[in-house]
Design a protein around this motif. Structure first.
Motif, PDB file in Angstrom:
ATOM      1  N   CYS H  25       3.210   1.124 -12.359  1.00 30.62           N
ATOM      2  CA  CYS H  25       2.486   1.624 -13.528  1.00 30.62           C
ATOM      3  C   CYS H  25       3.436   1.721 -14.735  1.00 30.62           C
ATOM      4  N   PRO H  26       3.099   1.060 -15.798  1.00 31.28           N
ATOM      5  CA  PRO H  26       3.984   1.081 -16.963  1.00 31.28           C
ATOM      6  C   PRO H  26       3.931   2.427 -17.686  1.00 31.28           C
ATOM      7  N   GLY H  48      -5.224   1.150 -18.868  1.00 29.22           N
ATOM      8  CA  GLY H  48      -6.197   0.254 -18.243  1.00 29.22           C
ATOM      9  C   GLY H  48      -5.667  -1.125 -17.935  1.00 29.22           C
ATOM     10  N   CYS H  49      -4.367  -1.261 -17.723  1.00 31.20           N
ATOM     11  CA  CYS H  49      -3.800  -2.592 -17.457  1.00 31.20           C
ATOM     12  C   CYS H  49      -4.171  -3.090 -16.069  1.00 31.20           C
ATOM     13  N   LEU H  51      -2.768  -2.972 -13.378  1.00 33.61           N
ATOM     14  CA  LEU H  51      -1.694  -3.390 -12.477  1.00 33.61           C
ATOM     15  C   LEU H  51      -1.783  -2.629 -11.159  1.00 33.61           C
TER      16      LEU H  51
HETATM   17  S1  SF4 Z   1      -4.233   0.757 -15.044  1.00 33.83           S
HETATM   18 FE1  SF4 Z   1      -2.130   0.362 -15.652  1.00 33.83          FE
HETATM   19  S2  SF4 Z   1      -1.596   2.105 -16.849  1.00 33.83           S
HETATM   20 FE2  SF4 Z   1      -3.417   2.674 -15.815  1.00 33.83          FE
HETATM   21  S3  SF4 Z   1      -2.695   3.704 -13.995  1.00 33.83           S
HETATM   22 FE3  SF4 Z   1      -2.969   1.580 -13.438  1.00 33.83          FE
HETATM   23  S4  SF4 Z   1      -1.008   0.670 -13.789  1.00 33.83           S
HETATM   24 FE4  SF4 Z   1      -0.958   2.600 -14.833  1.00 33.83          FE
END
Ligand code: SF4
Ligand SMILES: Cc1ncc(C[n+]2csc(CCOP(=O)(O)OP(=O)(O)O)c2C)c(N)n1
Ligand SMILES: Cc1ncc(C[n+]2csc(CCOP(=O)(O)OP(=O)(O)O)c2C)c(N)n1
Ligand code: SF4
Ligand code: SF4
Ligand code: SF4
Ligand code: SF4
Ligand code: SF4
Ligand SMILES: [Mg+2]
Ligand SMILES: [Mg+2]
Lengths: 269, 183, 66, 368, 368, 269, 183, 66
Positions: H25-26, H48-49, H51
Motif C-alpha cells: 500500500c503506497p 483507490g489504487c 494494489l
Molecule cells: S487501494 Fe491502494 S491506497 Fe487504498 S488501501 Fe489498497 S493499496 Fe492502499
C-alpha cells in the motif's frame, strides 16, 4: 586400429534390413574411436529400444540396451559410476525425442558429459513405420494415412532451447562430414548431441513411394543442406530441408565438475 | 476334414500374404480357417513363416502339430522348421536357385518347382513367386476352389490383374506337371 | 606413371544385397548376377575412392590397394 | 549407541552403513526425507547424489549404476513406485542388484499423500509385466528399517536381483531409538563362482562381471544368451526364465525372514506386516492376559514367502486373524497358503491412520 | 456375415461397433495393428485418433476423454502397460470409464516383443499402487476379442470403472472368422439414478455428470468428497474406499463371465484363460475319449473372480490342472479359492510360443 | 462479471501458505475470463500435482486435478472431446517442466489449442522446497544444500525450441502486465504458454534467507526485467534476471484445424 | 511407566520441534520414546499435531489411545483432537489470545497460561512459545530432567542460547505458579 | 474538487495475515493490531489504487469507492 577392431564380428550380420543406414552410422562412430585412439575398455554404449538402439549389440566393448526412451537416464547412472569412461548414448528419433524427450532436454540442461548419437530415420522403424516426432507435417506413415497432423521437432532447435552445449547434425550419406562431426562431439567436454539422418527404406522409404533401398539412400542428399550454405542458398532451396553441420560448440562447467568440486570442498571443511 | 499348411520363406517374399489369402478364401467357402504367423522382423529379410488350418469343424486351438502341406521358398527356412515335416507331409519347394536333397525328406512327396523363375520370366520381378506357388498348391490340394481365391484377390483390389495372372500361372504349372506325369 | 590398382572384396556372409555400392560407385565397378546378387565386375576400373566401403551398411566391402 | 531417528533417516543411515555408492530419486511424500538426507550426506564422502527429472529417470539411473557394479538405491512412494514398474522389470531380467524403498501412503492414485496405508503389498510382487523374481522386505519400526536397508545391498548383490523395501508412512515418519548395529538376520552368503560372461543360466548364483570392468559386458532387456545378446530361441528363453525364478525360489528358506511368538501353543494367530507388527504383538499380550491362547506372525520378507515354513508354524492354529492397512492383500496369500481346515479372518483399516488398539480389539471380539 | 479378421482388427471393429469416440495410443508390438487401424478408420466418421508421445500420455489422454463422457480406448502391451499403471490407478479413483487393451507378449521387461505370454495376469489386477477396483476380461479368440471390446464401453460406463481387456499375442495376431454381432453375454445394465454432483459414495452405481456438461464437475486423484474436493477426513476416506470396492464386489455375480463344460460329472478339470481356452477344450475331448472324466473351466472375467461360483462349479472335481503361458498366476487364485480337498496342479509354458497339444498331453499324463 | 463470479467461495480459504503468490495468479486468470466475457460452462481447468496444481479446486466451473506431470495429456483428451471449450492447463515448474517436460514440448509441437499457465516458484513447493528445473544454478534448496549442481531451463527458450506459437512470461507482482499477457494468450488460437513467476515464501523464500513472505513478494521485482527494456539495459542489469513480456505470437494451423479438415475431406470422398 | 503426550497448535508454531525435543531427551535418559505427527501442510499454517510416548518399556506400537498430557497452543487445534482428551488428561492451553471454557473439559485438570505473551514480551516475537510451554510441561510432569532437554538443545546447536532461555522461562513459570498456589 | 474516498474491507475469514497489503500500500492504510493481525487503520488515506486488492493472494480485500 580401424573401426573393425571395435566390432564383434561374431554377432554379425546385423538384424537391420538391406540398405538400412544404421550400419553406416555405426561404422562412422567406430571409425571416430579409432581415429581418436579410444581404448575399448574406456567406451560404453547405452541405448534404448528401436532398430537404432540395437546397434550396441554389435560392438566389442561394454554395452547396455535398455528401455524405450530411457537410454539417457541409464547412461547417467553409468557415467557417474565410471566418470572416466566415454559413455555414449545410441538412440532413435522415437526413442530419444518421443518417449525419451524429457530425459533428452534434462540431460542437455544438466550437462553431464555423455555423448548422444540420435539416428533420425523420421519414423519408428522397429514397430513398423509409424509417425515419429521428426516425421514432417503431412507425410504419410502407417499411423498417418491421410498425412501427418502435427509438425516435427527440429531437434537442433529443441536442444538449443534446452541448453545443450554441443549440437550437430549429419547424415549417413555424407560420410566424411559425419565422421568429422562425431569426432568433434567426442572431443567436446559436456553433454553433446549429434543427430544422424539415416534412411529406413523398409518403412519410411516405401511409404514415401520409393521401393528400392539404394534409391532411397541416394535421396538422402535432398533432405538436407549444409549450414555453411545457409546464406548462399535461396529460401526455396532450403524449404523442407534440414541444415547439417555443427550448430553450437560452447563449453560450460559440467555437472561432474561442479559436483566433484563440492565433494573436494567438503573434504577440506 | 482338417488340413494344416505351412508357408515359409524369406521375409519380403509375401509368405504371410499367400497364407492369409488361402485362409480367407476358405472362409468364403464356409469352411473354418485360422491363420497364424511368426512375427520376427519378417519385413527385414529374415525367415518368415505362416500356418494355416482349414477344417470343416470350428477350430478351437490354432496350433499345428505337423503339416499336411509344407511350402518353402528357400532351403534355409525349410530346414529351420523341418520338425513340422512328418511322413505324410507333402513338400513344395522353389528350386529356382537351390536344390533340395535332404536326408530327412526321403519319405516325403516333394514337388520341386521354379516358382521364382516363372515370376522373373513372366513379370520381370520375383514378386509373384508366392502367388504362383499358391496356384500350384490349390490345384494340388483341391480343397479350395480356384474361384474363391480369385474372389478374395479381387476384394483386395491392389494389383488384382497381375495377381490373378500369377495365380493362374501356378495352376497351369500343376496342370502341365500332371500332363507330364500322365504322359 | 602407373595408375594405382585396387582389390574390391565383398564378404558374402555379411552382404545383404542392398545395392548401395552399385548405386554409389562412380566407376560402375559392381553389377548384378543372374540371381540378382551383387558382384565385383569391373575391378580394374576402381579408383579406390572407398565410397562403397564407407557406405556399405553391413561392413561387407573392403577396398585394398594392390 | 542409541540414536533418536526418524524412520526415513534411519533407513538412510542404513544405506550409508551398508556402503551406498549412488542415490538417484525424485521428491515425493512420505519418502522425501531420504532424498534430502542423501543430498546432504553423500557428497561428504564422494558418493553420488542425483535428483532426477522424474521417477522413470530415477529408477533407470539407479539400475544403470547397479549394472556398473555400484550399490545404488532409490526411494519413492506409490505414484512414483507405479512409474518405476517398467524399470524394476528391466532390473529383474538384467539381474541388476539395486534397492528400491517404497514408503507406502494412501492409494490408489494420488490418494492420501500424507497418510499411511499398506496398499502396495501386491504391487511390490506383481507390479511389473511378465513373470519375474522379486525380493521384498518390510520393516516394523525405524530400527528395522535401518537394518533392512543396510543388509539390502548384500542381498541384492548376492542374488543379483532388485530388492524392494516396502515401508509405510507410519514407520518412515515416526521418530524412535535406533542403534546403528549390524543387522541381526541370519542370512547366508556363500562364495559364488566367478565367471567371465555377463550372464549365467546354469547355476542359481554366480558372480558375473559388471559394466566398466573391461569384460565386454553386453546387457539387454530382451531375452538373451550368456553373452547378453538377444535371442528368442525357445529353449534358451525357458532357460533364462527358469534361472530367474529359481535363483529366488531355491533360496527362499534363506531369504524368508519373519518374527513370530507363541504359535506352537496358540489357537488364535494374529498376522500382519510392517507397522502392524507392533500392534499384533500388543494384541497377543492383551488377549493372552484375558485367557485366550494367542500367537502372532509377522513376515519380514514379503517375497518370497516360504509356504512350507508358514504351514508348519501354523500347524496348531485354528483361527487366523490377518490385520492390514488395506482391503486384504497379505490376507490373500495367507488364505492360499493356510486355508485348509483353518478359519482365516481379515480386519482392514483404510482411513489413512493406524488404528487404535481399542478399535482393533472390538473388531477382534466380534470374530471370537 | 462372417469376416476374416486378425484379432487386433477384430477388437478394433468391436470398439467401433461399440461406439468408440476417442483413441489415443503409442505403437508397440504386438498391439500396433489396433493403433494403425484406428488411424485409418476413426477420421472417417469424425472420431478422434491420437498418436501420443508415449504411453503415459496415451492413458492420460484417454482418461481425460472418458471423464469428458467419451468412449475412449487405448491399446498397448507389457512395457506400455507398466507405464500406464499410474494412469490406470487415477482412472479407478476418479471412476473414469475408459478401456485399456493389453496384448500380452513375453516378459519381464522388453522380453520377447513378438512372442506370446500370459505373464500380466496378476499385474492387470495389482499393477497400480493402493487398493483399487478393476474389471478384467480376457478373450480366447478374435471373435471373443471383438465381443469383449464391443461390450467394454457399456461395462465401463455402467460401473464407472476402467475395463482392461487382457489379450495375448496369439489371439491378437491370429486371423480367423469373426461375425460382427451383438455380444452374447448376459450382462445386466439397470437404470441408474441421475445425480448432479460428480461423485456419489452412498449407492454402488449412479449416473453422475461428466466434464463439459456445465455441471461444475470437479475431479481429483486425491480422496475427495462428493463435490470432488480433496479431503483426508477419515470417515470420508473409508467411505470412498468402500464405495470403490463395493461397486464391483457387490456386482461380481453379474460381472463374472466364464465358459465351462462337463464339470458336474468330471473328476479332472482343466483350467486356463485366453488362448488356452481352445487348448483345454480340445484336451477335454482327447481325455474323455481315452475314458477319463474331464471338464474344463475358462474364466472370461479375470477380475472380479466370483469365488463362490467357482467353488460350486468345482464341487465334484478332484483334480484341477491349471495351464497357463506363465509361471503360475491364475493358478494362485485358483489355489486360494479351491485348495481344500482338491489337488491343484500347474503346467506352465514360457518359451514364447503356444504349446502343441502333444506337448501338453505328455505333461498331463505325468500328473495322472 | 468480475473474477469473483468464477470463484467457488465455499472452498475458500485456499490451502496455500500466507503470502503465497498462487492466489494472485488465479485472480489474474479469472479476471481475464471476466474481461473476455467467457462463460463458466465454456471453461475447463486441468492441472497436475503441486501447490499450483491445487488451484483448480477453487473455481466455480469444471476442473480436473490429475497426476504429477500429466496435466497436458489429460487436457489433450478433454480438449479433443470438447473442442469448442477453453481448456486451460494450470501447472508448476516441477509439474510442467520436470516430470511433465516431455508432454510440454510435444504439446507445443502438436499445437492443440490449449492454454498453459505455468506457475514458476523455482521450487517444489508441495513437497518441501526441493530443487526444480527452474531453480537457478548454485541456489540452496532442500536437495541442494551446497548449491545447485545444474543449470535451470529458460522455459521461454525451451518452448521456442519446441515450436510453440505463443510464449510469454509475467509475474504475480506485475499484476496488470500479467493480466494483459494472459488475455493475449487466451485470444491466441493454438497452443500457448505463459510462465507466471510467483513466490513460494515458505520454502524457496526461507531457503534464500528471507523469512517474511511479504518481503519475499516484493523481491520478485528484482527477479525480472521487461523484454521491452532488453536493448536499453546493460548486461549487468540483466544478469541472473529473466525477461518478462510476450516473446512470440505467431499463428499456425492447429492440430484440430488440420484434423477436422481431413475428417471433412473424407466425408466428401 | 508409560506417558502419552499430545502437542498441538497452528502450523509454524514449532509443535513438531518441541515434541521431538521431548522424545529425544527421553532417549538420553535411557527411557524409551516414540514421536509421531500428522503430516498435513503443517508448515503452511494449518493445524499441526504431534504425539510422544515415553515409557520405561520398549514401545511396540506408536498409537496413543488417549493423552496423559495435552498441550494445545490454539483452541481450534484443541477442539479438533478433543477425542484424545479423557478424564485423566491434563490440559495445557495458551490463553494469550483466547480463553477456554469448553463443556467437555469440566473434569480435567487445566493449565491456562500465556506462553505466547511471554515469548512476545521477552523476545519480541512469538517464536519461543513452544519451548516456553515445554519448560512448563517438564517441570509439571517431572519425568524428564531439565538437563536432558538442555543437552538435547545444545546438540542441535541452532539458536541454543535463546532456546535455553525460553525453556527456563517455562520452568520458572511453573515454579511461579506453584508458589502462587502454595501461597 | 472533492477527493474520491474509498472503503477498504478485509474479509477476516479469508485473510491469512501475509502482510502483502501492508507492504504494497503506497498510503500506509494498513497496520497490525496487538495480535499481530492486519487491520485497516487509515482508510481515509486510501487513493483507490487497488494494489492491495489485486495483490492480496487470498481474495480477502475489497476496495470500494464511496
Ligand atoms: S487501494 Fe491502494 S491506497 Fe487504498 S488501501 Fe489498497 S493499496 Fe492502499
Ligand atoms: C514402453 C515401450 N513402448 C513402446 C515400445 C515399442 N517400440 C519399440 S521400438 C519403438 C520405436 C523406435 O523408434 P526409433 O527410436 O525411432 O527407432 P528406429 O526403430 O526408428 O531406429 C517403439 C515404439 C517399447 N518397446 N516400449
Ligand atoms: C509421480 C509423482 N511423483 C512425485 C510426486 C510428489 N510431488 C507432488 S507435488 C511435487 C512437485 C510440485 O512442484 P511444482 O509443480 O513446481 O508445484 P509447486 O508446489 O511448486 O507449486 C512433487 C514432486 C507425485 N505426487 N507424483
Ligand atoms: S525397419 Fe527401417 S530402421 Fe529398422 S532395420 Fe529396417 S530399414 Fe532399418
Ligand atoms: S553395399 Fe554392402 S551390403 Fe549392400 S550390396 Fe553392396 S556389399 Fe552388399
Ligand atoms: S572404391 Fe570407389 S571406385 Fe572403387 S569400387 Fe568402391 S566406390 Fe567404386
Ligand atoms: S509451499 Fe510455497 S508454493 Fe506451496 S502454498 Fe506454500 S508458499 Fe505457496
Ligand atoms: S494481503 Fe490479503 S491475506 Fe495478506 S494480510 Fe492483506 S488482506 Fe490478509
Ligand atoms: Mg526412428
Ligand atoms: Mg514449483
Amino acid at each position: 586400429m580401424t573401426y573393425k577392431d571395435y566390432l564383434d564380428y561374431s554377432k554379425l550380420p546385423t538384424i537391420f534390413c538391406p540398405g538400412c543406414g544404421l550400419g553406416i552410422g555405426l561404422r562412422a562412430i567406430l571409425q571416430s574411436f579409432s581415429d581418436l585412439n579410444l581404448k575399448k575398455e574406456d567406451i560404453i554404449f547405452v541405448s534404448g529400444i528401436g532398430c537404432s538402439s540395437r546397434i550396441p549389440g554389435y560392438v566389442d566393448f561394454d554395452s547396455l540396451h535398455t528401455l524405450h526412451g530411457r537410454a539417457i537416464p541409464f547412461a547417467t547412472g553409468v557415467k557417474l559410476s565410471h566418470p572416466e569412461k566415454n559413455v555414449i548414448v545410441i538412440t532413435g528419433d522415437g526413442d530419444g525425442l518421443s518417449i525419451g524427450g524429457n530425459h533428452m532436454i534434462h540431460a542437455a540442461r544438466r550437462n553431464i558429459n555423455i555423448k548422444v548419437f540420435l539416428f533420425n530415420n523420421m519414423t519408428y522403424g522397429m514397430t513398423g513405420g509409424q509417425a515419429s516426432p521428426t516425421t514432417p507435417l503431412k507425410k504419410i506413415t502407417s499411423t498417418t494415412p491421410y498425412g501427418k497432423y502435427d509438425s516435427d521437432f527440429d531437434s537442433v532447435e529443441l536442444l538449443k532451447g534446452a541448453g545443450a552445449g554441443f549440437i550437430a547434425r549429419g547424415t549417413v550419406y555424407h560420410y566424411n562430414m559425419l565422421l568429422k562431426v562425431i569426432k568433434e562431439s567426442l572431443i567436446y567436454k559436456g553433454f553433446s548431441f549429434v543427430e544422424i539422418i539415416t534412411p529406413c527404406p523398409t518403412y519410411y522409404g516405401r511409404l514415401q513411394g520409393i521401393e528400392d533401398p539404394a534409391k532411397f539412400f541416394i535421396k538422402l542428399k535432398d533432405f538436407v543442406y549444409s549450414i555453411d550454405q545457409k546464406d548462399v542458398l535461396k529460401e526455396e532451396e532450403k524449404k523442407d530441408k534440414l541444415p547439417i553441420g555443427i550448430f553450437k560448440n560452447e563449453r560450460r562447467e559440467t555437472f561432474e565438475e561442479i559436483y566433484f568440486k563440492i565433494v573436494e570442498d567438503l573434504k577440506t571443511k | 476334414m482338417r488340413k494344416n499348411f505351412i508357408f515359409t520363406g524369406k521375409g519380403g517374399q509375401g509368405i504371410i500374404f499367400v497364407a492369409t489369402l488361402l485362409s480367407q478364401s476358405a472362409i468364403i467357402e464356409n469352411l473354418h480357417s485360422v491363420q497364424t504367423q511368426i512375427y520376427t522382423a519378417a519385413q527385414r529379410g529374415d525367415i518368415s513363416k505362416s500356418e494355416v488350418i482349414i477344417s470343416d469343424e470350428p477350430i478351437d486351438y490354432p496350433k499345428i502339430e505337423n503339416a499336411d502341406f509344407f511350402i518353402s521358398l528357400t532351403k534355409k527356412s525349410l530346414i529351420k522348421f523341418k520338425e513340422l515335416i512328418q511322413e505324410n507331409t507333402t513338400v513344395l519347394f522353389d528350386n529356382t536357385f537351390e536344390d533340395l536333397n535332404e536326408d530327412f525328406l526321403t519319405k516325403n512327396k516333394i514337388y520341386k518347382l521354379p516358382f521364382t523363375k516363372i515370376s522373373l520370366d513372366i513379370f520381370n520381378k520375383n514378386e509373384y513367386t508366392n502367388i504362383i506357388s499358391l496356384g500350384f498348391l490349390i490345384k494340388l490340394t483341391d480343397i479350395i476352389k480356384e474361384d474363391s481365391i480369385i474372389k478374395t484377390l479381387e476384394k483386395m483390389k491392389k494389383d488384382f490383374e497381375n495377381n490373378k495372372k500369377a495365380f493362374l500361372l501356378g495352376i497351369n504349372l500343376y496342370k502341365k506337371l500332371l500332363v507330364e506325369k500322365e504322359a | 606413371i602407373k595408375r594405382k590398382t585396387f582389390e574390391v572384396i565383398i564378404d558374402k556372409n555379411l552382404c545383404k544385397n542392398c545395392l548401395i555400392c552399385l548405386n554409389v560407385c562412380p566407376k560402375k565397378v559392381f553389377d548384378l548376377d543372374e540371381k540378382y546378387e551383387i558382384f565385383v565386375k569391373n575391378q580394374d576400373d576402381c579408383i579406390g575412392c572407398k565410397l562403397c566401403e564407407n557406405l556399405c551398411p553391413d561392413f561387407a566391402i573392403e577396398v585394398k590397394e594392390l | 549407541m542409541k540414536e533418536f531417528l526418524q524412520g526415513n533417516i534411519a533407513a538412510s543411515y542404513g544405506a550409508i552403513d551398508g556402503g551406498i555408492d549412488f542415490f538417484a530419486g525424485y521428491p515425493i511424500t512420505p519418502s522425501s526425507e531420504i532424498l534430502e538426507m542423501f543430498s546432504k550426506e553423500l557428497p561428504k564422502f564422494g558418493k553420488i547424489f542425483l535428483q532426477m527429472e522424474d521417477e522413470l529417470a530415477s529408477i533407470c539411473a539407479v539400475v544403470g549404476a547397479s549394472l556398473s557394479g555400484k550399490k545404488a538405491l532409490t526411494a519413492t512412494s506409490g505414484p512414483g513406485f507405479s512409474l518405476m514398474q517398467e524399470g524394476i522389470g528391466y532390473a529383474t531380467i538384467t539381474e541388476a542388484p539395486c534397492v528400491i524403498i517404497n514408503v507406502m501412503r494412501g492409494g490408489p492414485s494420488t490418494g492420501l499423500p500424507t497418510n499411511v496405508s499398506q496398499g502396495d503389498y501386491m504391487q511390490s510382487k506383481w507390479g511389473t509385466h511378465g513373470d519375474h523374481p522379486m525380493i521384498v522386505f518390510s520393516p516394523k519400526n525405524p530400527q528395522e528399517f535401518y537394518w533392512l536397508t543396510r543388509i539390502s545391498f548384500d542381498v541384492a548383490f548376492y542374488y543379483r536381483n532388485p530388492v524392494i523395501i516396502l515401508s509405510d508412512e507410519s514407520v518412515a515418519h515416526m521418530r524412535a531409538e535406533v542403534e546403528r548395529t549390524l543387522p541381526p538376520y541370519n542370512l547366508k552368503f556363500k562364495e559364488k563362482e566367478k565367471l567371465d560372461l555377463p550372464f549365467n543360466f546354469e547355476y542359481d548364483l554366480t558372480s558375473n562381471p559388471f559394466i566398466g570392468e573391461g569384460k565386454k559386458v553386453r546387457i539387454t532387456g530382451l531375452f538373451h544368451d550368456e553373452t547378453g545378446f538377444p535371442t528368442n530361441e525357445k529353449s534358451n528363453v525357458e532357460k533364462v526364465m527358469n534361472h530367474l525364478m529359481n535363483k529366488i525360489e531355491h533360496n527362499k528358506e534363506n531369504l524368508f525372514l519373519y518374527e513370530s511368538d507363541g504359535l506352537e501353543n496358540a489357537e488364535i494367530a494374529f498376522v500382519g506386516f510392517g507397522i502392524i507388527g507392533g500392534l499384533i504383538k500388543e494384541l497377543k499380550n492383551i488377549f493372552d492376559s484375558k485367557g485366550f491362547k494367542t500367537g502372532f506372525f509377522r513376515p519380514i520378507t514379503l517375497n518370497p514367502l516360504n509356504d512350507i515354513k508358514i504351514i508348519n508354524l501354523f500347524k496348531n492354529i485354528e483361527k487366523v486373524i490377518v490385520i492390514e492397512l488395506n482391503k486384504g492383500q497379505l490376507f490373500l496369500d495367507i488364505k492360499r497358503i493356510l486355508s485348509c481346515n483353518k478359519e482365516i479372518n481379515f480386519i482392514g483399516f483404510t482411513s489413512g491412520d493406524i488404528p487404535k488398539i481399542g478399535e482393533v480389539y472390538k473388531k477382534i471380539e466380534e470374530l471370537l
